[in-house]
Design an enzyme around this catalytic site. Structure first.
Site, PDB file in Angstrom:
ATOM      1  N   GLU A 116      -9.444   4.750   6.372  1.00 25.90           N
ATOM      2  CA  GLU A 116      -8.585   5.123   7.503  1.00 25.90           C
ATOM      3  C   GLU A 116      -9.337   5.902   8.588  1.00 25.90           C
ATOM      4  O   GLU A 116      -9.197   5.612   9.770  1.00 25.90           O
ATOM      5  CB  GLU A 116      -7.362   5.908   7.014  1.00 25.90           C
TER       6      GLU A 116
ATOM      7  N   HIS B 214      -6.619  -1.787  15.226  1.00 28.77           N
ATOM      8  CA  HIS B 214      -6.802  -1.013  13.996  1.00 28.77           C
ATOM      9  C   HIS B 214      -6.636  -1.909  12.765  1.00 28.77           C
ATOM     10  O   HIS B 214      -7.498  -1.927  11.873  1.00 28.77           O
ATOM     11  CB  HIS B 214      -5.788   0.132  13.978  1.00 28.77           C
ATOM     12  N   GLU B 215      -5.547  -2.652  12.727  1.00 26.97           N
ATOM     13  CA  GLU B 215      -5.306  -3.495  11.548  1.00 26.97           C
ATOM     14  C   GLU B 215      -6.376  -4.588  11.451  1.00 26.97           C
ATOM     15  O   GLU B 215      -6.836  -4.929  10.360  1.00 26.97           O
ATOM     16  CB  GLU B 215      -3.917  -4.118  11.580  1.00 26.97           C
TER      17      GLU B 215
ATOM     18  N   MET C 230       0.514  -2.906   8.674  1.00 24.31           N
ATOM     19  CA  MET C 230      -0.211  -2.966   7.408  1.00 24.31           C
ATOM     20  C   MET C 230      -1.206  -4.121   7.423  1.00 24.31           C
ATOM     21  O   MET C 230      -0.876  -5.249   7.786  1.00 24.31           O
ATOM     22  CB  MET C 230       0.812  -3.131   6.269  1.00 24.31           C
ATOM     23  N   GLU C 231      -2.414  -3.800   6.971  1.00 18.51           N
ATOM     24  CA  GLU C 231      -3.558  -4.714   7.121  1.00 18.51           C
ATOM     25  C   GLU C 231      -3.724  -5.741   6.006  1.00 18.51           C
ATOM     26  O   GLU C 231      -4.850  -6.188   5.747  1.00 18.51           O
ATOM     27  CB  GLU C 231      -4.834  -3.871   7.212  1.00 18.51           C
ATOM     28  N   ASN C 232      -2.662  -6.162   5.327  1.00 23.73           N
ATOM     29  CA  ASN C 232      -2.782  -7.163   4.250  1.00 23.73           C
ATOM     30  C   ASN C 232      -3.755  -8.270   4.647  1.00 23.73           C
ATOM     31  O   ASN C 232      -3.711  -8.760   5.771  1.00 23.73           O
ATOM     32  CB  ASN C 232      -1.423  -7.799   3.982  1.00 23.73           C
TER      33      ASN C 232
ATOM     34  N   GLY D  83       3.538   2.067  10.988  1.00 19.11           N
ATOM     35  CA  GLY D  83       3.192   1.246  12.152  1.00 19.11           C
ATOM     36  C   GLY D  83       2.892  -0.203  11.806  1.00 19.11           C
ATOM     37  O   GLY D  83       3.453  -1.125  12.383  1.00 19.11           O
TER      38      GLY D  83
ATOM     39  N   GLU E 140       0.846  -1.196   0.000  1.00 20.87           N
ATOM     40  CA  GLU E 140       0.000   0.000   0.000  1.00 20.87           C
ATOM     41  C   GLU E 140       0.876   1.238   0.000  1.00 20.87           C
ATOM     42  O   GLU E 140       1.823   1.297   0.787  1.00 20.87           O
ATOM     43  CB  GLU E 140      -0.914   0.038   1.230  1.00 20.87           C
TER      44      GLU E 140
HETATM   45  N1  B3K Z   1      -2.921   1.141   5.672  1.00 19.79           N
HETATM   46  C1  B3K Z   1      -1.613   1.194   6.245  1.00 19.79           C
HETATM   47  C2  B3K Z   1      -0.839   2.395   5.872  1.00 19.79           C
HETATM   48  C3  B3K Z   1      -0.067   2.297   4.634  1.00 19.79           C
HETATM   49  C4  B3K Z   1       0.804   3.521   4.492  1.00 19.79           C
HETATM   50  C5  B3K Z   1       1.548   3.578   3.241  1.00 19.79           C
HETATM   51  N2  B3K Z   1       2.410   4.720   3.182  1.00 19.79           N
HETATM   52  C6  B3K Z   1      -1.658   1.085   7.729  1.00 19.79           C
HETATM   53  C7  B3K Z   1      -2.903   1.487   8.386  1.00 19.79           C
HETATM   54  O1  B3K Z   1      -3.372   2.601   8.314  1.00 19.79           O
HETATM   55  O2  B3K Z   1      -3.494   0.657   8.999  1.00 19.79           O
HETATM   56 ZN    ZN Z   2      -5.316   2.086   8.802  1.00 21.60          ZN
END
Ligand code: B3K
Ligand code: ZN
Length: 881
Positions: free
Chosen positions: A326, A303-304, A269-271, A267, A127
């Site tokens: 977000e 959050h994730e 990433m929600e893959n 922080g 992302e």
């Molecule tokens: N969605 C990701 C953030 C990605 C940032 C890329 N520069 C983490 C989050 O907001 O949960």
């Molecule tokens: Zn997020």
């Protein structure tokens, strides 16, 4: 890097994708410097093109193209075009299978985007646009496809091979390599793709969902961190349960994996099904993590996890809609943390954060609406406006609709758009329908930037027993938006009687009094609200819980603020009254200093009110600790048109010393009462007590006699947890004349030099020092063998802490600006995303006093002449407009 001016992208230019992807198959042959990626894509012309063939344009950057085939036929270079950013097949069939082989270099991927290697672990960050650094693909969030991934690697280096979804096959090959195959049944955009491979250990647990499905929970870390994952695992289970209870949403795959890595740009990433985390947000045990670290882990894990619905099941149509996932997910993690901890203090902390970072952003050169209309580099738009203001906007919807209808609206939105890429408008439309409200004006929160200003004048008419609020709103101009329309915003309020109790409220239009708290809806530039039957002159408590992200001005008398500080039934407003009182006091001292007047010191009203808080035995200790804190330097700076950061520090310290001189005994008593050596616990009372103790300690250590220094040293040495130890360490680091300073500095380093997250704390605590030698200490730390720009946490720990240390960063000679600029220049060559992020403090030059303003601007102008990454280019250029 680019020499030409990078292009701006506009929301108004959005077009649906020309081709859709029905299936993705990826085959990774892992090798540190030459990983081969074979991709097979089943594509078809988007039906909305009505059969009119368009070129197939696939995004791709920093790729070595090895081969391309269409429907089994290998293409010659003349059959396609390939440049730095794309691969184009000019006239493909309407339905086709493309097979592409590319080669990449994970080891030398210092930008940490795409596939990279960190401490021998292969990991991805896609992302927003990192997937195009792995293979050629329509790398945009509105192209969703099911993925099947095969990973092949050396078992010795990569015993663990992970990707999204379900493990469907694995085995060992004749040549000794091994492989794993993963299948993700949920169609997803490429930014949610993940791959992790390396030497990791796995901690397992499980969760039984509402519908009694068993979900396997796995946390993967390096062996040395195996004992530090329990809290993260507990947090995950709590988040899963909370989301079921509050939103009725269950997890959908059979397995949920979290991997912790040390080198990560943000922080976490929600893959889908395979979250990748900065180890800072996973690893914790009492000896190494502070209360705030624990709370951060709880919030980020949640959050994730919450993104699985708000982000993954329903994703964003384009990156202009980023706040759709977000803002909503931040709100949900805030709600979760409020339920887990002290809700009032959580709200105070969230608002303090908003004011500390988002308000200045909204007032600066990068100001943008929650749904921006243009960007140069999307990575620069993962901002506090998108995240935190985005969450505030949705919180206002909750206030306007009430929790029940709000949850109904969110569920309607998820149901309606499940499996799709949606827009902010889709979200608002669902809430409008579920809430049966008109949100026409409310939508302006998505399109207008800037922090609205609300001015309220009250009038009490004794004869008619009427209390009237006259409210006006306006919003300052922001880049590209000179004029603004009024916002729709909820003002939650109450009226306090002379004994501090809430009065029953009756608007002139009501039949009878009802309730003691009310939501007034402001929708126009000017509106009046009158309450009848008010038998005494009340004290107004407005914007309770910070019900709208605005700057509120009211002509409060100091006595009324002190009264609300003591009695307001809304804890947020109790805190807020104290903040307003402090701001007024501190700004008065600032102006007196500036004009060379004799300082009057703090007012008796304020000093007494502060003392009352210190001896309050009833309120939540965390709340008291927050109330005793004076507003931050940044928040004070934000109230001034011409800022001298060193004067702000001097004035704030003068005030602290005044409070200390009057209340020293009470501070000592409070410190004694709550210091305890019991077992570490994260319950809100224990956290609150530690906060209070540390607040007292840091104040007392402003003027420590030897006895106190010894106590602080014992506090440091005998601490049973890192929260206590770090608080004492920070206090001792500021004891400049004491030999203890060097002693603990050395001791902390020796104890924790092999633990990266604590070494980060060592750097940041030293860089946050308040004494005049801090700048030279920072210069020395840059040369320290443990300092490196290649680890984002380490870079942030020193440079980020330095830039937030306003009086040190804004040295009068401009050396602070030169130092930061020089480091950013270097960082930009390695990691543009982090460099651009660290450059934010450089952009805040316009409101400095003239001398500093000129010095800082000079640095920016010099930077502008250079060959910058697109990320940094955008920040530097926009800030010079
Ligand atoms: N969605 C990701 C953030 C990605 C940032 C890329 N520069 C983490 C989050 O907001 O949960
Ligand atoms: Zn997020």
């Amino acid at each position: 890097m680019t020499t030409q001016s990078p292009q701006t992208k506009y929301l108004k230019d959005y077009l649906t994708p020309a081709y859709l992807v029905d299936q993705v198959e990826l085959d990774f042959y892992l090798s540190p410097t030459a990983t081969q990626v074979a991709s097979t894509l089943a594509l078809r012309l988007n039906p909305d093109r009505n059969g009119v063939i368009e070129p197939l344009v696939l995004d791709g950057e920093h790729l070595q193209l090895v081969a391309v085939e269409v429907d089994g036929v290998s293409l010659e270079p003349a059959d396609y075009q390939c440049d730095d950013v794309s691969l184009t097949i000019p006239a493909p069939p309407a339905q086709l299978t493309v097979h592409i082989i590319t080669r990449i270099d994970p080891l030398n991927n210092t930008a940490l985007e795409g596939l990279y290697q960190s401490n021998g672990i292969f990991c991805t960050q896609c992302e927003p646009e990192g997937f195009r650094k792995i293979t050629y693909y329509p790398d945009r969030p509105d192209v969703l496809a099911p993925f099947r991934v095969r990973i092949e690697g050396e078992p010795a280096d990569c015993p663990v091979l992970l990707s999204n979804g379900n493990l469907v096959d694995q085995g060992v090959l004749d040549d000794g390599r091994h492989f794993a195959c993963w299948e993700d049944p949920f169609p997803k955009p490429s930014y949610l793709f993940a791959l992790v491979a390396g030497n990791l250990v796995c901690l397992e647990d499980h969760f039984i969902t509402l519908s009694e499905r068993r979900v396997l929970l796995q946390i993967f870390v390096e062996e040395r961190n195996r004992n530090d994952c329990d809290f993260a695992m507990e947090s995950l289970k709590k988040a899963m349960k909370w989301e079921e209870q509050v939103y009725g949403l269950e997890y959908d795959l059979d397995r949920y994996m979290i991997v912790a890595v040390d080198d990560f740009n943000m922080g976490a990433m929600e893959n889908k099904g395979l979250n990748v985390f900065n180890s800072k947000y996973v690893l914790a045990r009492p000896e190494t993590a502070t209360d705030n670290d624990y709370l951060g882990i709880e919030a980020v894990i949640a959050h994730e996890y919450f993104h699985n619905w708000t982000g993954n099941r329903v994703t964003c149509r384009d990156w202009f809609q980023l706040s759709l996932k977000e803002g909503l997910t931040v709100l949900r993690d805030q709600q979760f943390s409020a339920d887990m901890q002290s809700a009032a203090v959580k709200r105070i902390d969230d608002v303090a954060l908003l004011r500390q970072y988002q308000f200045p952003e909204d007032a600066g050169p990068m100001a943008h609406p929650v749904r921006p209309e243009s960007y140069v580099e999307i990575n620069n738009f993962y901002t506090t406006t998108i995240y935190n203001k985005g969450a505030e906007v949705i919180r206002m919807l909750e206030t306007l609709l009430g929790r029940e209808r709000f949850v109904e609206g969110v569920r309607l939105y998820l149901k309606r758009h499940d499996g799709q890429a949606a827009t902010c408008e889709d979200f608002v439309a669902a809430l409008e329908q579920a809430g049966e409200v008109d949100l026409t004006r409310f939508r302006r929160w998505y399109t207008q930037a800037g922090t609205p200003e609300v001015q309220v004048v009250c009038h009490y008419d004794c004869a008619t027993q009427t209390f009237t609020l006259d409210c006006q709103q306006s919003c300052p101009a922001t880049p590209g938006q000179p004029d603004k329309e009024p916002f729709h915003l909820p003002l939650v309020m109450g009226l306090l009687g002379h004994d501090g109790t809430d009065l029953a409220l009756q608007l002139a239009s009501d039949e009878a009094p009802g309730g003691t708290s009310r939501v007034l809806e402001l929708t126009q530039s000017r509106q009046q609200f009158s309450f009848v039957g008010v038998q005494e002159q009340p004290v107004l408590s407005l914007l309770r819980g910070f019900s709208a992200p605005v700057r509120l001005t009211m002509e409060d008398r100091p006595e009324d603020l002190a009264f609300r500080m003591a009695y307001d039934s809304d804890p947020f407003n109790r805190w807020e009254a104290g903040q307003q009182l402090s701001v007024a006091e501190l700004l008065q001292l600032y102006r007196q200093q500036l004009e060379g007047q004799l300082s009057t010191g703090l007012s008796q009203v304020f000093v007494d009110a502060w003392g009352v808080v210190l001896t309050d035995n009833e309120a939540d200790e965390s709340l008291l600790a927050r109330m005793l804190q004076l507003p931050s330097e940044q928040y004070l700076a934000d109230q001034l048109d011409e800022v001298d950061p060193q004067r702000i520090r001097a004035v704030r310290e003068q005030a602290l010393r005044h409070l200390l001189s009057v209340h020293r005994e009470k501070l000592l008593q409070c410190y004694d009462r709550y210091s305890s050596a019991g077992e570490y616990s994260l319950n809100p009372v224990a956290v609150g007590r530690r906060r209070l103790v540390h607040g007292c300690l840091s104040l007392l250590m402003l003027e420590p006699d030897e006895l106190l220094q010894d106590r602080c040293l014992r506090h440091y040495q005998q601490a049973g947890n890192m929260t206590d130890r770090l608080a004492a360490f920070a206090a001792l680091v500021d004891c400049r004349q004491s030999p203890l300073r060097d002693q603990v500095k050395e001791d902390f380093y020796r104890q924790w030099k092999h633990y990266p997250l604590l070494l980060d704390k060592w750097f940041s605590t030293l860089a946050s020092g308040r004494h005049e030698n801090t700048f030279f200490e920072i210069e020395r730390l840059l040369l320290h063998p443990d300092f490196t720009l290649s680890n984002p946490n380490r870079a942030r720990s020193l440079l980020g802490a330095f830039a937030q240390n306003l009086a040190v960063f804004h040295r009068q000679d401009g050396n602070g600006y030169r130092l930061l600029t020089e480091q950013i220049r270097r960082l930009d060559k390695r990691n543009p995303q982090v460099a651009a992020r660290m450059a934010t403090p450089l952009t805040r030059w316009k409101r400095l006093e003239p001398q500093r303003r000129a010095l800082l601007r000079e640095e920016l102008v010099a930077l502008q002449q250079e060959n910058l990454s697109r990320d940094l280019y955008e920040i530097v250029n926009k800030s010079l407009v």
